[in-house]
Design a protein around this motif. Structure first.
Motif, PDB file in Angstrom:
ATOM      1  N   ILE A 111       0.858  -1.181   0.000  1.00  0.00           N
ATOM      2  CA  ILE A 111       0.000   0.000   0.000  1.00  0.00           C
ATOM      3  C   ILE A 111       0.891   1.226   0.000  1.00  0.00           C
ATOM      4  O   ILE A 111       1.859   1.288   0.760  1.00  0.00           O
ATOM      5  CB  ILE A 111      -0.923   0.003   1.241  1.00  0.00           C
ATOM      6  CG1 ILE A 111      -1.762  -1.270   1.274  1.00  0.00           C
ATOM      7  CG2 ILE A 111      -1.810   1.236   1.239  1.00  0.00           C
ATOM      8  CD1 ILE A 111      -2.612  -1.404   2.499  1.00  0.00           C
ATOM      9  N   GLY A 112       0.601   2.165  -0.874  1.00  0.00           N
ATOM     10  CA  GLY A 112       1.454   3.341  -1.008  1.00  0.00           C
ATOM     11  C   GLY A 112       1.463   4.206   0.238  1.00  0.00           C
ATOM     12  O   GLY A 112       2.508   4.502   0.796  1.00  0.00           O
ATOM     13  N   GLN A 113       0.271   4.605   0.674  1.00  0.00           N
ATOM     14  CA  GLN A 113       0.195   5.536   1.803  1.00  0.00           C
ATOM     15  C   GLN A 113      -0.194   4.777   3.064  1.00  0.00           C
ATOM     16  O   GLN A 113      -1.261   4.182   3.121  1.00  0.00           O
ATOM     17  CB  GLN A 113      -0.847   6.608   1.495  1.00  0.00           C
ATOM     18  CG  GLN A 113      -1.071   7.572   2.641  1.00  0.00           C
ATOM     19  CD  GLN A 113      -2.200   8.533   2.342  1.00  0.00           C
ATOM     20  OE1 GLN A 113      -2.315   9.034   1.239  1.00  0.00           O
ATOM     21  NE2 GLN A 113      -3.053   8.771   3.318  1.00  0.00           N
TER      22      GLN A 113
ATOM     23  N   LEU B 247       5.998  11.709   1.354  1.00  0.00           N
ATOM     24  CA  LEU B 247       5.354  11.846   0.043  1.00  0.00           C
ATOM     25  C   LEU B 247       3.839  11.905   0.240  1.00  0.00           C
ATOM     26  O   LEU B 247       3.238  10.968   0.739  1.00  0.00           O
ATOM     27  CB  LEU B 247       5.716  10.669  -0.860  1.00  0.00           C
ATOM     28  CG  LEU B 247       4.924  10.614  -2.170  1.00  0.00           C
ATOM     29  CD1 LEU B 247       5.345  11.732  -3.106  1.00  0.00           C
ATOM     30  CD2 LEU B 247       5.091   9.280  -2.847  1.00  0.00           C
TER      31      LEU B 247
ATOM     32  N   SER C  72      -1.588  15.896 -11.776  1.00  0.00           N
ATOM     33  CA  SER C  72      -0.546  15.011 -12.294  1.00  0.00           C
ATOM     34  C   SER C  72      -0.068  15.407 -13.685  1.00  0.00           C
ATOM     35  O   SER C  72       1.024  15.040 -14.083  1.00  0.00           O
ATOM     36  CB  SER C  72      -1.014  13.552 -12.278  1.00  0.00           C
ATOM     37  OG  SER C  72      -2.174  13.406 -13.049  1.00  0.00           O
ATOM     38  N   GLU C  73      -0.880  16.169 -14.423  1.00  0.00           N
ATOM     39  CA  GLU C  73      -0.452  16.512 -15.783  1.00  0.00           C
ATOM     40  C   GLU C  73       0.283  17.850 -15.851  1.00  0.00           C
ATOM     41  O   GLU C  73       1.041  18.091 -16.782  1.00  0.00           O
ATOM     42  CB  GLU C  73      -1.645  16.545 -16.744  1.00  0.00           C
ATOM     43  CG  GLU C  73      -2.423  15.246 -16.840  1.00  0.00           C
ATOM     44  CD  GLU C  73      -1.849  14.268 -17.868  1.00  0.00           C
ATOM     45  OE1 GLU C  73      -1.068  14.695 -18.729  1.00  0.00           O
ATOM     46  OE2 GLU C  73      -2.195  13.077 -17.778  1.00  0.00           O
TER      47      GLU C  73
ATOM     48  N   ASN D 270       4.942  15.085 -10.552  1.00  0.00           N
ATOM     49  CA  ASN D 270       3.671  14.602 -11.086  1.00  0.00           C
ATOM     50  C   ASN D 270       3.172  13.369 -10.338  1.00  0.00           C
ATOM     51  O   ASN D 270       2.184  12.776 -10.707  1.00  0.00           O
ATOM     52  CB  ASN D 270       3.784  14.320 -12.586  1.00  0.00           C
ATOM     53  CG  ASN D 270       4.864  13.316 -12.879  1.00  0.00           C
ATOM     54  OD1 ASN D 270       5.565  12.868 -11.977  1.00  0.00           O
ATOM     55  ND2 ASN D 270       4.997  12.952 -14.144  1.00  0.00           N
ATOM     56  N   ARG D 271       3.866  12.961  -9.288  1.00  0.00           N
ATOM     57  CA  ARG D 271       3.407  11.820  -8.485  1.00  0.00           C
ATOM     58  C   ARG D 271       2.829  12.257  -7.158  1.00  0.00           C
ATOM     59  O   ARG D 271       2.000  11.576  -6.580  1.00  0.00           O
ATOM     60  CB  ARG D 271       4.555  10.872  -8.221  1.00  0.00           C
ATOM     61  CG  ARG D 271       4.891  10.063  -9.447  1.00  0.00           C
ATOM     62  CD  ARG D 271       6.342   9.860  -9.614  1.00  0.00           C
ATOM     63  NE  ARG D 271       6.646   9.498 -10.984  1.00  0.00           N
ATOM     64  CZ  ARG D 271       7.725   8.847 -11.329  1.00  0.00           C
ATOM     65  NH1 ARG D 271       8.601   8.501 -10.424  1.00  0.00           N
ATOM     66  NH2 ARG D 271       7.945   8.573 -12.594  1.00  0.00           N
TER      67      ARG D 271
ATOM     68  N   GLN E  28      13.628  11.017  -2.231  1.00  0.00           N
ATOM     69  CA  GLN E  28      13.683  10.140  -1.065  1.00  0.00           C
ATOM     70  C   GLN E  28      13.772  11.013   0.175  1.00  0.00           C
ATOM     71  O   GLN E  28      14.198  12.149   0.112  1.00  0.00           O
ATOM     72  CB  GLN E  28      14.911   9.225  -1.146  1.00  0.00           C
ATOM     73  CG  GLN E  28      15.048   8.492  -2.449  1.00  0.00           C
ATOM     74  CD  GLN E  28      14.088   7.333  -2.565  1.00  0.00           C
ATOM     75  OE1 GLN E  28      13.612   6.798  -1.567  1.00  0.00           O
ATOM     76  NE2 GLN E  28      13.760   6.950  -3.789  1.00  0.00           N
TER      77      GLN E  28
ATOM     78  N   PHE F 136      14.958   7.267  -8.818  1.00  0.00           N
ATOM     79  CA  PHE F 136      13.783   7.602  -9.618  1.00  0.00           C
ATOM     80  C   PHE F 136      12.950   8.706  -8.996  1.00  0.00           C
ATOM     81  O   PHE F 136      12.247   9.420  -9.676  1.00  0.00           O
ATOM     82  CB  PHE F 136      12.905   6.364  -9.785  1.00  0.00           C
ATOM     83  CG  PHE F 136      13.570   5.256 -10.502  1.00  0.00           C
ATOM     84  CD1 PHE F 136      13.613   5.261 -11.880  1.00  0.00           C
ATOM     85  CD2 PHE F 136      14.184   4.227  -9.807  1.00  0.00           C
ATOM     86  CE1 PHE F 136      14.222   4.241 -12.560  1.00  0.00           C
ATOM     87  CE2 PHE F 136      14.805   3.206 -10.479  1.00  0.00           C
ATOM     88  CZ  PHE F 136      14.836   3.206 -11.856  1.00  0.00           C
ATOM     89  N   ASN F 137      12.987   8.799  -7.665  1.00  0.00           N
ATOM     90  CA  ASN F 137      12.066   9.676  -6.961  1.00  0.00           C
ATOM     91  C   ASN F 137      12.773  10.472  -5.893  1.00  0.00           C
ATOM     92  O   ASN F 137      13.934  10.231  -5.595  1.00  0.00           O
ATOM     93  CB  ASN F 137      10.969   8.832  -6.282  1.00  0.00           C
ATOM     94  CG  ASN F 137       9.939   8.365  -7.268  1.00  0.00           C
ATOM     95  OD1 ASN F 137       9.407   9.155  -8.024  1.00  0.00           O
ATOM     96  ND2 ASN F 137       9.689   7.073  -7.268  1.00  0.00           N
TER      97      ASN F 137
END
Lengths: 425, 338
Positions: free
Chosen positions: A71-73, A288, A152-153, A188-189, A284, A281-282
């Motif tokens: 799970i992300g969050q 987030l 996100s766009e 955008n994430r 850290q 990639f992101n």
């Protein structure tokens, strides 16, 4: 006497169940009750039969199996080795956090817009009318999707923050940069915000069923104590004012009591911020805040605020004009008239429909599935349901949880409601 | 009295519906139409084309079953299902058959009370990334944001893979392939993971297909196949043997073009039995004797279906690989028609 003797003492006949008003209501109630019981029995029987036909069992043992998904969050610690029950808790916390902030923000925004809609300024009141009509007449799902797509766009990919060696040599700046003194990065994430860290934290206590963060607990206790002491100061200031007519100066005491202990505690525990930085990639480090959360919160707030604005406007208009005229006659300025005279009285009208709006907002969080926000619907009612194939159990459990949340919110708000009602003295 | 009548009726109704559930084959025949659970849209496997006709590798298997049972490959209604809704649709009887890139696993076979009757595509889970990301192995994906379809086995494999390799990721859970593509193309995730065949199919529909690569790691076994409800063996047999008929047809060189000619000229006893010229294979499973002949005539043999929808030369461009016949070194192997 003679009249009473004339009344025929007729015996009970079956038709009296329908034609005699003494029995009719009982007949109707019993018939309805039997029909209702039959309907429930039919539903239960149907369920049992169908479960049997599919060779399925009904039990909740699957909740203690390994979940296996991520799970992300997560507001409570969770890995894919945790149980489905733990995943449920993570989802529940995700639901509650959106509902909590959503209710607060929607109330603030709603009250503001409701008051401004009654403004004498033509432009302001028309703008607010446009806002209200726009937001409450377009389905919430579309607002959620729109805010998500916009977030996100229109924001840069994490890659755009990178400075390659060639760029550094040429002295070029990256396409995007962090804001607020390089502490906040919007990609955008999601939004990467700094996270609070403690060098000398108090650790955590294991209570068996959950772990308690002592650092956090200490902070909450200190702040609660400060607020309590501050309240005592204000109460004694009011007492002095009523005795002597002179209000003692309290602002520096309040400031000191409210902030000094907290700041002292933070320094003692070695508080510092961990700023997110781009690695791999992101970003850290830091926290987030995914766009799914932000978009859901934003859309829920804007949408529900439009309804709350209408409720507030109705509440204010329900107060007779005489009240504000009396206030003006006493020389109160319009702002103070609103805060001291109108709004407190309007609250009596505002609170009951406001409860429904809070309930709506809480239940609407389940629309987060549209932007992949893993709330209760996403974990228990989504992935757990799918991976275990326990539709009935998951759905019933989910309904029960939403029902409980709603009833709790209702109860709390009803308590508040009774405290603002007119009191007969 | 009233109550007992009520429950009597109730029991009778459920009994009748229970019986009706048991005989999917009779249901399909009586209805004159096969209802097939399909993908919501995965080019090459199952998607409606420009004119609204469903086409694809999985769709053709549905058509073959319809041709075998009803004698007409067009009598199929396709119900699009997502990863989340597919098994419920099958269990509840909304569809007769599910052919939708679904992986055969132990828990689906047992807990979900489903029967996977064959494997029409041997697959494995892969990762797709943009070329300019400069990644050449899935093990370099530490810290990446990963788009993943919910309700799938790939969701669980992903968690296992990253844990085994001691690296982290941020999941972005999406409902179906088109949503995953949108997020991936918008850059909301660094990589998209699903079955390698699904990745190839997705890439084929992207405007800049050449800018995306599928990483070499295949992190799982994904045997994809048609699914029926557990406890209806007769219907399971129909689907299973229709599929095997397509395999045997390829093995014996029977195609949609030459099937009627082969039927008259063949000396091969197995082909004769397959096409219903000798024996009564079809009748034994409640079908026409020419059932398999109809299926082959309608959609062609396995090899034809493969090369028409997803094979080399199509936009999906998948090699036969594991899905070659056992005689060619692959895994596709049909038990004998005897």
């Amino acid at each position: 006497m003679a009249m009473a003797a004339d009344v025929p003492k007729d015996s009970f006949r079956l038709s009296m169940l329908i034609y005699d008003t003494r029995y009719r209501s009982y007949t109707i109630q019993i018939v309805v009750l039997v029909l209702f019981a039959l309907a429930v029995a039919w539903l239960l029987n149907n369920t049992v039969q169908n479960l049997e036909a599919r060779g399925k069992q009904f039990n909740f043992a699957f909740l203690w199996q390994r979940a296996g998904y991520d799970i992300g969050q997560q507001l409570v610690p969770y890995t894919n080795d945790s149980t489905h029950f733990r995943a449920l808790l993570v989802g529940l916390m995700n639901t509650l956090v959106v509902a909590f902030f959503g209710c607060i923000l929607a109330t603030i925004l709603g009250v503001l817009i409701g008051v401004l809609r009654l403004s004498k300024n033509w432009l302001v009141s028309r703008l607010m009318t446009v806002y209200v009509e726009m937001f409450r007449n377009v389905p919430l799902l579309l607002w959620i999707l729109l805010s998500y797509v916009l977030l996100s766009e229109t924001t840069p990919a994490p890659n755009a923050f990178r400075i390659t060696d060639e760029m550094a040599a040429a002295g070029e700046a990256p396409a995007a940069s962090m804001i607020l003194w390089d502490s906040l990065a919007i990609t955008n994430r999601g939004t990467n915000i700094p996270s609070p860290l403690f060098e000398r934290g108090l650790g955590s206590a294991d209570l068996g069923f959950m772990t308690l963060n002592l650092t956090f607990l200490a902070l909450v206790l200190v702040i609660a104590a400060s607020v309590f002491v501050n309240r005592r100061i204000l109460v004694s200031a009011r007492a002095t004012q009523e005795d002597t007519g002179v209000r003692p100066v309290t602002w520096w005491k309040s400031l000191l009591v409210l902030f000094a202990p907290t700041i002292a505690l933070l320094i003692a525990m070695g508080f510092h911020l961990e700023v997110p930085e781009l690695r791999g990639f992101n970003f850290q480090g830091g926290i987030l805040v995914a766009h799914s959360f932000t978009a859901l919160l934003l859309a829920l707030t804007l949408y529900t605020a439009a309804f709350i604005a209408e409720i507030v406007r109705a509440g204010i208009q329900a107060i007779s004009r005489g009240q504000s005229e009396a206030a003006f006659a006493l020389g109160l300025r319009p702002g103070r008239t609103m805060n001291l005279i109108i709004l407190p009285q309007a609250l009596r009208v505002i609170i009951p429909p406001l409860i429904s709006q809070f309930l709506n907002l809480t239940k609407n969080t389940s629309l987060g599935i549209a932007v992949s926000y893993l709330d209760l619907r996403g974990t228990l009612g989504g992935i757990t349901l799918n991976q275990t194939g326990r539709e009935l159990e998951c759905m019933l459990l989910m309904m029960l949880i939403y029902l409980s949340i709603s009833l709790i919110i209702s109860a709390v708000m009803n308590m508040y409601n009774s405290s603002v009602q007119l009191k007969a003295r | 009295m009233k109550k007992s009548v009520f429950f009597g009726t109730l029991a009778a109704t459920t009994l009748v519906s229970g019986l009706a559930m048991a005989g999917t084959l009779d249901d399909v025949k009586a209805r004159g139409e096969l209802i097939c659970g399909s993908n919501t849209g995965l080019t090459g496997f199952g998607a409606p084309d420009a004119s609204g006709t469903w086409a694809g590798f999985d769709v053709d298997l549905c058509r073959a079953v319809a041709a075998a049972v009803l004698g007409d490959a067009t009598k199929v209604k396709f119900v699009p299902t997502t990863g989340e809704t597919r098994f419920t649709a099958l269990q509840s009887g909304e569809v007769d058959l599910l052919v939708r890139n679904s992986t055969w696993t132990f828990s689906r076979d047992s807990e979900l009370a489903l029967d996977f009757v064959a494997v029409n595509y041997y697959d494995g889970q892969g990762f797709m990334v943009k070329k300019d990301l400069g990644v050449s192995s899935a093990k370099e994906l530490d810290g990446a944001t990963v788009c993943i379809q919910t309700g799938t086995t790939t969701e669980l494999n992903l968690a296992d893979f990253f844990k085994q390799n001691n690296i982290n990721y941020q999941p972005v859970t999406v409902a179906d392939d088109s949503e995953a593509q949108r997020q991936y193309l918008a850059g909301a995730c660094d990589t998209y993971t699903t079955d390698a065949s699904g990745l190839a199919a997705s890439r084929a529909t992207m405007p800049d297909a050449d800018n995306h690569v599928i990483l070499p790691e295949i992190i799982s076994k994904e045997p994809l196949g048609p699914v029926v409800r557990h406890g209806d063996s007769a219907w399971g047999d129909v689907v299973r043997w229709t599929y095997y008929a397509l395999l045997v047809a390829e093995e014996k060189g029977v195609t949609s073009a030459n099937v009627s000619e082969v039927a008259t000229s063949t000396a091969d006893e197995e082909v004769k039995r397959l096409l219903g010229i000798s024996g009564d294979m079809g009748a034994k499973i409640g079908l026409d004797n020419e059932a398999f002949k109809n299926a082959i005539a309608a959609v062609g043999n396995y090899g034809e279906i493969f090369s028409r929808n997803i094979g080399e030369g199509t936009s999906i461009n998948l090699a036969r690989g594991l899905n070659a016949l056992w005689t060619q070194g692959g895994l596709q192997y049909a038990p004998p028609f005897r």
